[in-house]
Design a protein around this motif. Structure first.
Motif, short mmCIF file in Angstrom:
data_model
loop_
_atom_site.label_atom_id
_atom_site.label_comp_id
_atom_site.label_asym_id
_atom_site.label_seq_id
_atom_site.Cartn_x
_atom_site.Cartn_y
_atom_site.Cartn_z
N MET A 1 -2.56 -79.46 -2.56
CA MET A 1 -3.27 -79.08 -3.76
C MET A 1 -2.76 -77.72 -4.23
O MET A 1 -2.51 -76.83 -3.43
CB MET A 1 -4.76 -79.03 -3.46
N TYR A 2 -2.62 -77.58 -5.50
CA TYR A 2 -2.12 -76.33 -6.08
C TYR A 2 -3.27 -75.39 -6.42
O TYR A 2 -4.31 -75.82 -6.88
CB TYR A 2 -1.30 -76.61 -7.34
N ASP A 3 -3.06 -74.10 -6.19
CA ASP A 3 -4.04 -73.08 -6.51
C ASP A 3 -3.60 -72.39 -7.81
O ASP A 3 -2.66 -71.59 -7.80
CB ASP A 3 -4.13 -72.07 -5.37
N LEU A 4 -4.25 -72.72 -8.91
CA LEU A 4 -3.88 -72.19 -10.22
C LEU A 4 -4.65 -70.92 -10.58
O LEU A 4 -4.64 -70.50 -11.73
CB LEU A 4 -4.09 -73.26 -11.30
N SER A 5 -5.29 -70.30 -9.60
CA SER A 5 -6.08 -69.12 -9.91
C SER A 5 -5.21 -67.94 -10.33
O SER A 5 -5.67 -67.05 -11.04
CB SER A 5 -6.97 -68.74 -8.73
N GLY A 6 -3.94 -67.90 -9.93
CA GLY A 6 -3.04 -66.85 -10.39
C GLY A 6 -2.79 -66.93 -11.89
O GLY A 6 -2.71 -65.92 -12.58
N LEU A 7 -2.68 -68.17 -12.40
CA LEU A 7 -2.52 -68.35 -13.86
C LEU A 7 -3.82 -68.01 -14.58
O LEU A 7 -3.80 -67.39 -15.65
CB LEU A 7 -2.11 -69.79 -14.16
N ALA A 8 -4.94 -68.39 -13.98
CA ALA A 8 -6.24 -68.07 -14.60
C ALA A 8 -6.47 -66.56 -14.60
O ALA A 8 -7.01 -66.02 -15.56
CB ALA A 8 -7.36 -68.78 -13.85
N TYR A 9 -6.02 -65.88 -13.55
CA TYR A 9 -6.13 -64.42 -13.50
C TYR A 9 -5.37 -63.79 -14.67
O TYR A 9 -5.87 -62.88 -15.33
CB TYR A 9 -5.60 -63.91 -12.17
N ARG A 10 -4.16 -64.27 -14.93
CA ARG A 10 -3.39 -63.74 -16.05
C ARG A 10 -4.06 -64.04 -17.38
O ARG A 10 -4.02 -63.23 -18.30
CB ARG A 10 -1.99 -64.32 -16.05
N MET A 11 -4.68 -65.21 -17.49
CA MET A 11 -5.38 -65.56 -18.73
C MET A 11 -6.54 -64.60 -18.97
O MET A 11 -6.69 -64.06 -20.07
CB MET A 11 -5.90 -67.00 -18.64
N TRP A 12 -7.35 -64.36 -17.95
CA TRP A 12 -8.51 -63.48 -18.13
C TRP A 12 -8.12 -62.03 -18.28
O TRP A 12 -8.79 -61.26 -18.98
CB TRP A 12 -9.50 -63.66 -16.98
N PHE B 1 -1.95 -64.85 -25.93
CA PHE B 1 -1.68 -64.83 -24.50
C PHE B 1 -2.68 -65.68 -23.74
O PHE B 1 -2.32 -66.45 -22.85
CB PHE B 1 -1.72 -63.41 -23.95
N CYS B 2 -3.94 -65.56 -24.09
CA CYS B 2 -4.99 -66.33 -23.43
C CYS B 2 -4.77 -67.83 -23.64
O CYS B 2 -4.89 -68.62 -22.71
CB CYS B 2 -6.35 -65.88 -23.95
N GLY B 3 -4.44 -68.21 -24.86
CA GLY B 3 -4.16 -69.61 -25.15
C GLY B 3 -2.94 -70.13 -24.41
O GLY B 3 -2.93 -71.26 -23.91
N PHE B 4 -1.90 -69.31 -24.31
CA PHE B 4 -0.69 -69.70 -23.59
C PHE B 4 -1.00 -69.99 -22.13
O PHE B 4 -0.61 -71.03 -21.59
CB PHE B 4 0.36 -68.60 -23.71
N TYR B 5 -1.71 -69.07 -21.48
CA TYR B 5 -2.02 -69.27 -20.07
C TYR B 5 -3.05 -70.39 -19.87
O TYR B 5 -3.02 -71.08 -18.85
CB TYR B 5 -2.49 -67.97 -19.41
N TRP B 6 -3.93 -70.60 -20.84
CA TRP B 6 -4.88 -71.72 -20.74
C TRP B 6 -4.11 -73.04 -20.76
O TRP B 6 -4.42 -73.95 -19.99
CB TRP B 6 -5.88 -71.66 -21.89
N LEU B 7 -3.09 -73.14 -21.62
CA LEU B 7 -2.26 -74.35 -21.65
C LEU B 7 -1.52 -74.54 -20.33
O LEU B 7 -1.35 -75.67 -19.86
CB LEU B 7 -1.26 -74.30 -22.80
N LYS B 8 -1.07 -73.44 -19.73
CA LYS B 8 -0.38 -73.54 -18.45
C LYS B 8 -1.32 -73.97 -17.33
O LYS B 8 -0.92 -74.68 -16.42
CB LYS B 8 0.28 -72.20 -18.07
N VAL B 9 -2.57 -73.55 -17.39
CA VAL B 9 -3.55 -73.99 -16.40
C VAL B 9 -3.87 -75.47 -16.59
O VAL B 9 -4.00 -76.22 -15.63
CB VAL B 9 -4.85 -73.13 -16.47
#
Length: 149
Positions: A1-12, A54-62
């Motif tokens: 399982m992948y941990d996407l919290s690093g991408l969510a951290y960048r989004m927030w 930026f927030c939208g970009f990282y949201w799409l990546k998540v």
């Protein structure tokens, strides 16, 4: 399982730029007649729009991550203070390495690193790194071999 919290951290964390834009706009609207503050509302609205992008970009990546893997040995790490305060850059050499191979850099924030790999990286150890292709943010780490093997 992948941990996407690093991408969510960048989004927030991109929302801090939005907050700075709001504060700047409120300060500017308090006394709009000063000549040196005429460009400030445009600057603050630009900061807020950039933050939303930026927030939208990282949201799409998540929502739709493009995950790749890389096998390599850990070389070094250091803090990347200019992009995010809690981000670290980790450098790996490809395995098996050739003299012409370039080192690869991946990014991981400290709280996520403690969840993914609590013991930390060991120099010379072989890892399989799963990362998001666009941002090079690590989402999973597998230890393939220890230095003693």
């Amino acid at each position: 399982m992948y941990d996407l919290s690093g991408l969510a951290y960048r989004m927030w964390s991109s929302l801090s730029l939005f907050a700075a834009g709001v504060v700047l706009l409120l300060l500017c609207l308090r006394n709009p007649r000063k000549k040196h503050q005429r460009g400030t509302p445009i600057l603050s609205i630009g900061a807020m729009l950039l933050s939303v992008l930026f927030c939208g970009f990282y949201w799409l990546k998540v929502q739709n991550p493009q995950i790749s893997s890389f096998d390599g040995t850990f070389c070094d790490s250091h803090s990347v203070s200019h992009s995010h305060s809690l981000n670290h850059r980790f450098t790996f050499l490809p395995f098996p390495s050739h003299p012409d191979d370039l080192k690869k850099d991946f990014y991981l924030d400290i709280p996520t690193r403690k969840e993914i790999l609590p013991d930390g990286f060991k120099e010379g150890q072989l890892y399989r790194i799963y990362y998001e292709e666009t941002c090079k943010v690590i989402v999973r780490i597998d230890v393939l071999a220890t230095p003693e093997e």
